[in-house]
Motif scaffolding. Structure first.
Motif, PDB file in Angstrom:
ATOM      1  N   LEU A  24      11.113   0.231  13.166  1.00 48.39           N
ATOM      2  CA  LEU A  24      10.258  -0.618  13.990  1.00 48.39           C
ATOM      3  C   LEU A  24       8.798  -0.183  13.916  1.00 48.39           C
ATOM      4  O   LEU A  24       7.900  -1.002  13.689  1.00 48.39           O
ATOM      5  N   LEU A  25       8.579   1.135  14.069  1.00 47.97           N
ATOM      6  CA  LEU A  25       7.203   1.647  13.989  1.00 47.97           C
ATOM      7  C   LEU A  25       6.589   1.311  12.631  1.00 47.97           C
ATOM      8  O   LEU A  25       5.466   0.832  12.540  1.00 47.97           O
ATOM      9  N   SER A  26       7.383   1.547  11.584  1.00 50.16           N
ATOM     10  CA  SER A  26       6.865   1.302  10.238  1.00 50.16           C
ATOM     11  C   SER A  26       6.528  -0.166  10.034  1.00 50.16           C
ATOM     12  O   SER A  26       5.523  -0.501   9.419  1.00 50.16           O
ATOM     13  N   LEU A  27       7.384  -1.040  10.557  1.00 49.47           N
ATOM     14  CA  LEU A  27       7.138  -2.472  10.373  1.00 49.47           C
ATOM     15  C   LEU A  27       5.862  -2.905  11.063  1.00 49.47           C
ATOM     16  O   LEU A  27       5.089  -3.693  10.529  1.00 49.47           O
ATOM     17  N   ILE A  28       5.645  -2.368  12.269  1.00 49.74           N
ATOM     18  CA  ILE A  28       4.422  -2.735  12.999  1.00 49.74           C
ATOM     19  C   ILE A  28       3.196  -2.316  12.197  1.00 49.74           C
ATOM     20  O   ILE A  28       2.286  -3.117  11.952  1.00 49.74           O
ATOM     21  N   PHE A  29       3.185  -1.065  11.759  1.00 49.88           N
ATOM     22  CA  PHE A  29       2.026  -0.604  10.981  1.00 49.88           C
ATOM     23  C   PHE A  29       1.938  -1.326   9.638  1.00 49.88           C
ATOM     24  O   PHE A  29       0.843  -1.642   9.164  1.00 49.88           O
ATOM     25  N   ALA A  30       3.099  -1.600   9.049  1.00 50.57           N
ATOM     26  CA  ALA A  30       3.095  -2.281   7.746  1.00 50.57           C
ATOM     27  C   ALA A  30       2.499  -3.676   7.858  1.00 50.57           C
ATOM     28  O   ALA A  30       1.777  -4.129   6.973  1.00 50.57           O
ATOM     29  N   MET A  31       2.783  -4.351   8.969  1.00 51.94           N
ATOM     30  CA  MET A  31       2.210  -5.690   9.167  1.00 51.94           C
ATOM     31  C   MET A  31       0.686  -5.594   9.229  1.00 51.94           C
ATOM     32  O   MET A  31      -0.021  -6.399   8.620  1.00 51.94           O
ATOM     33  N   ILE A  32       0.212  -4.590   9.966  1.00 53.29           N
ATOM     34  CA  ILE A  32      -1.240  -4.420  10.090  1.00 53.29           C
ATOM     35  C   ILE A  32      -1.847  -4.108   8.724  1.00 53.29           C
ATOM     36  O   ILE A  32      -2.801  -4.752   8.282  1.00 53.29           O
ATOM     37  N   ILE A  33      -1.247  -3.124   8.044  1.00 57.95           N
ATOM     38  CA  ILE A  33      -1.732  -2.760   6.704  1.00 57.95           C
ATOM     39  C   ILE A  33      -1.679  -3.963   5.784  1.00 57.95           C
ATOM     40  O   ILE A  33      -2.628  -4.269   5.063  1.00 57.95           O
ATOM     41  N   GLY A  34      -0.552  -4.676   5.832  1.00 58.59           N
ATOM     42  CA  GLY A  34      -0.370  -5.837   4.966  1.00 58.59           C
ATOM     43  C   GLY A  34      -1.448  -6.879   5.174  1.00 58.59           C
ATOM     44  O   GLY A  34      -2.029  -7.391   4.217  1.00 58.59           O
ATOM     45  N   PHE A  35      -1.736  -7.195   6.434  1.00 64.89           N
ATOM     46  CA  PHE A  35      -2.755  -8.205   6.727  1.00 64.89           C
ATOM     47  C   PHE A  35      -4.129  -7.756   6.235  1.00 64.89           C
ATOM     48  O   PHE A  35      -4.867  -8.525   5.625  1.00 64.89           O
ATOM     49  N   ILE A  36      -4.450  -6.495   6.504  1.00 64.41           N
ATOM     50  CA  ILE A  36      -5.769  -6.003   6.105  1.00 64.41           C
ATOM     51  C   ILE A  36      -5.953  -6.112   4.588  1.00 64.41           C
ATOM     52  O   ILE A  36      -6.923  -6.685   4.101  1.00 64.41           O
ATOM     53  N   PHE A  37      -4.966  -5.598   3.838  1.00 62.82           N
ATOM     54  CA  PHE A  37      -5.134  -5.596   2.384  1.00 62.82           C
ATOM     55  C   PHE A  37      -4.984  -6.987   1.783  1.00 62.82           C
ATOM     56  O   PHE A  37      -5.645  -7.318   0.801  1.00 62.82           O
ATOM     57  N   ALA A  38      -4.142  -7.823   2.387  1.00 65.74           N
ATOM     58  CA  ALA A  38      -4.019  -9.195   1.880  1.00 65.74           C
ATOM     59  C   ALA A  38      -5.339  -9.930   2.059  1.00 65.74           C
ATOM     60  O   ALA A  38      -5.813 -10.613   1.152  1.00 65.74           O
ATOM     61  N   LEU A  39      -5.966  -9.764   3.233  1.00 61.51           N
ATOM     62  CA  LEU A  39      -7.239 -10.450   3.472  1.00 61.51           C
ATOM     63  C   LEU A  39      -8.322  -9.912   2.546  1.00 61.51           C
ATOM     64  O   LEU A  39      -9.187 -10.643   2.087  1.00 61.51           O
ATOM     65  N   MET A  40      -8.242  -8.617   2.241  1.00 68.63           N
ATOM     66  CA  MET A  40      -9.181  -8.046   1.267  1.00 68.63           C
ATOM     67  C   MET A  40      -8.987  -8.698  -0.093  1.00 68.63           C
ATOM     68  O   MET A  40      -9.941  -8.992  -0.797  1.00 68.63           O
ATOM     69  N   ASN A  41      -7.726  -8.927  -0.441  1.00 67.85           N
ATOM     70  CA  ASN A  41      -7.426  -9.456  -1.770  1.00 67.85           C
ATOM     71  C   ASN A  41      -7.773 -10.923  -1.938  1.00 67.85           C
ATOM     72  O   ASN A  41      -8.129 -11.344  -3.028  1.00 67.85           O
ATOM     73  N   VAL A  42      -7.661 -11.717  -0.894  1.00 70.06           N
ATOM     74  CA  VAL A  42      -7.935 -13.149  -1.057  1.00 70.06           C
ATOM     75  C   VAL A  42      -9.409 -13.481  -0.860  1.00 70.06           C
ATOM     76  O   VAL A  42      -9.856 -14.557  -1.235  1.00 70.06           O
ATOM     77  N   GLY A  43     -10.167 -12.571  -0.272  1.00 70.46           N
ATOM     78  CA  GLY A  43     -11.591 -12.840  -0.056  1.00 70.46           C
ATOM     79  C   GLY A  43     -12.357 -12.836  -1.363  1.00 70.46           C
ATOM     80  O   GLY A  43     -11.791 -12.613  -2.434  1.00 70.46           O
ATOM     81  N   ARG A  44     -13.658 -13.095  -1.267  1.00 66.86           N
ATOM     82  CA  ARG A  44     -14.430 -13.191  -2.499  1.00 66.86           C
ATOM     83  C   ARG A  44     -15.235 -11.930  -2.784  1.00 66.86           C
ATOM     84  O   ARG A  44     -15.949 -11.848  -3.764  1.00 66.86           O
ATOM     85  N   ASN A  45     -15.115 -10.937  -1.891  1.00 69.77           N
ATOM     86  CA  ASN A  45     -15.872  -9.704  -2.082  1.00 69.77           C
ATOM     87  C   ASN A  45     -15.199  -8.838  -3.149  1.00 69.77           C
ATOM     88  O   ASN A  45     -14.050  -8.394  -2.983  1.00 69.77           O
ATOM     89  N   ARG A  46     -15.898  -8.601  -4.249  1.00 69.62           N
ATOM     90  CA  ARG A  46     -15.317  -7.868  -5.380  1.00 69.62           C
ATOM     91  C   ARG A  46     -14.861  -6.465  -5.000  1.00 69.62           C
ATOM     92  O   ARG A  46     -13.829  -5.988  -5.442  1.00 69.62           O
ATOM     93  N   PHE A  47     -15.657  -5.810  -4.148  1.00 69.45           N
ATOM     94  CA  PHE A  47     -15.324  -4.444  -3.763  1.00 69.45           C
ATOM     95  C   PHE A  47     -14.010  -4.414  -2.984  1.00 69.45           C
ATOM     96  O   PHE A  47     -13.117  -3.619  -3.285  1.00 69.45           O
ATOM     97  N   PHE A  48     -13.893  -5.310  -2.000  1.00 64.40           N
ATOM     98  CA  PHE A  48     -12.649  -5.376  -1.218  1.00 64.40           C
ATOM     99  C   PHE A  48     -11.466  -5.747  -2.103  1.00 64.40           C
ATOM    100  O   PHE A  48     -10.360  -5.226  -1.941  1.00 64.40           O
TER     101      PHE A  48
END
Lengths: 222, 246
Positions: A24-48
């Motif tokens: 449960l703990l891992s899933l909660i953190f994984a969701m947060i991590i997942g959202f952060i990195f997914a949003l980094m990946n779909v954005g247009r900022n090359r660095f992110f």
């Protein structure tokens, strides 16, 4: 078999509790991590984009068991070498970190794919009305993306639940570790592992049934 | 004709996609209340031009000034300017997870243009205007293409734009639904809305446009009143195109 259950039931249940807690703990953190990195990946900022790609590739390129060893044994010894003496990481913390990182990388890919599955016109229509990128993402794209992501996310949940067993290697008292202890004490491998297997199965099958219902409900308004 | 204010001023607009030059050198002024129809073969850059006006496509070079705001300037708050530029898409792009009415009220509420009650009232008024008020509470997937496009027009109007851009609004529709969408657009034109329309509906251009602009290969080839351009085109490329579509 019944003997084992009679003698060890409370320990088995407690370790199942530990398994679920870790998951449960891992899933909660994984969701947060997942959202952060997914949003980094779909954005247009090359660095992110780069940060997102590197994270996902790095974590997916390393077996979970190696990641767990690295965090539980490697990290504290590295920090000690840097001169900080009192650094300790409990098996639960290390396990949660390893599992969150691992599951988070897969989650990032699931979420990215979900976002990309939403027609570009949806974002464009929202932007053309004057809503900024973040609002358009939150109000228009993500609500639609989440619907398509639900089956994959649930699938990942189940994988993560099973992956908790890998963390028996760092001594976390979850169900598989308890299985090792019991079979060591009783010399009844067959029965012990059958019991442990059935316990995993009951929880996972129950979860997938619940998941199916959630999935059906999410699809209803379509 | 009295002097009207210039709503759109475009000067030396260029747009490249990688190495491909889609818009080569476009300059045009559009007056307030004017209805301009863009004609041209596919690939001529008319949709790209339209999308540059609200910066869904970033201009490579050149200047675009909409209602006094330089949208090609990086310091301009493009979101603020877009509030006044309505856009209607070929594929409607209604928000699939929102009801018809919610599609219309979302932006005005989020951008604090109206309270929830005001937005709902205005939304219903607009839906009535496009003949869709009875479908307010159902989802876009349950209505026809023509109905979707009428809702999309209402959605844009809810922001009370000063100018409306139409990107092939009837191209994805079954033939029997084209009329209902064009009727709504005609009404808008009659009320004095400034409109820029990319379309293949020559009939609409003849009937409604104040000016028809023919584009080909990234340039404006020829422009004029519908009478001039459609009935008496001068350029060979315009004649060739009109022969194919008429």
């Amino acid at each position: 078999m019944i003997n084992i259950v009679q003698t060890y039931w409370s320990m088995l249940l407690r370790s199942m509790g530990q398994t679920l807690l870790l998951c449960l703990l891992s899933l909660i953190f994984a969701m947060i991590i997942g959202f952060i990195f997914a949003l980094m990946n779909v954005g247009r900022n090359r660095f992110f984009n780069l940060v997102g790609t590197v994270y996902v590739d790095a974590v997916r390129g390393v077996p979970l068991i190696v990641l767990a060893y690295f965090i539980y044994f490697g990290l504290p010894s590295g920090i000690k070498a840097m001169g900080i003496q009192n650094f300790r990481l409990s098996a639960l913390s290390a396990g949660t970190i390893a599992l969150s990182m691992n599951c988070g990388a897969y989650m990032a890919e699931i979420i990215r794919a979900g976002i990309e599955s939403v027609d570009r016109g949806q974002m464009e229509a929202s932007r053309s009305l004057g809503l900024n990128y973040n609002k358009s993402m939150r109000l228009v794209v993500l609500p639609q993306a989440i619907r398509t992501m639900i089956p994959s996310i649930i699938n990942q949940f189940i994988i993560t639940l099973k992956d908790t067993s890998i963390l028996s290697v760092i001594g976390f008292p979850e169900l598989t570790n308890m299985g090792k202890t019991i079979s060591g004490n009783t010399f009844k491998s067959l029965q012990t592992w059958a019991i442990v297997g059935i316990m995993y199965m009951i929880v996972i099958v129950t979860l997938s049934k619940v998941a199916k219902r959630i999935e059906r409900r999410a699809n209803r308004g379509r | 004709m009295e002097d009207k204010k210039v709503m759109v001023h475009v000067q030396n607009l260029k747009k490249n996609f990688g190495k491909l030059e889609v818009l080569k050198d476009i300059s045009i002024d559009i007056q307030e209340g004017e209805v301009v129809v863009l004609l041209g073969p596919s690939g001529s850059g008319k949709s790209t031009f339209l999308r540059c006006l609200n910066q869904l496509e970033e201009a490579t070079s050149g200047t675009i000034i909409i209602d006094g705001h330089n949208v090609t300037d990086k310091h301009t708050d493009i979101n603020k300017v877009r509030e006044n530029i309505g856009m209607v898409f070929q594929h409607f792009n209604l928000f699939a997870h929102k009801t018809v009415l919610q599609n219309i009220t979302m932006a005005p509420i989020e951008l604090k243009k109206m309270t929830k009650d005001e937005a709902r009232e205005e939304g219903m008024r607009l839906l009535k205007r496009v003949g869709m008020h009875e479908k307010a509470d159902i989802y876009p997937s349950q209505i026809s293409g023509g109905q979707k496009q009428r809702v999309a027009i209402a959605r844009s109007l809810a922001m009370k734009p000063d100018i409306m851009l139409f990107d092939e609004p009837t191209s994805a529709l079954d033939p029997e639904m084209v009329g209902e969408v064009l009727a709504v657009m005609k009404e808008l034109a009659a009320e004095g809305m400034t409109m820029v329309v990319v379309t293949h509906e020559i009939g609409f251009a003849r009937e409604v446009a104040d000016r028809v602009v023919f584009m080909d290969d990234g340039y404006i080839v020829e422009q004029g009143t519908p009478q001039d351009l459609i009935l008496h085109p001068r350029e060979a490329r315009t004649i060739d195109f009109l022969n194919k579509v008429l």
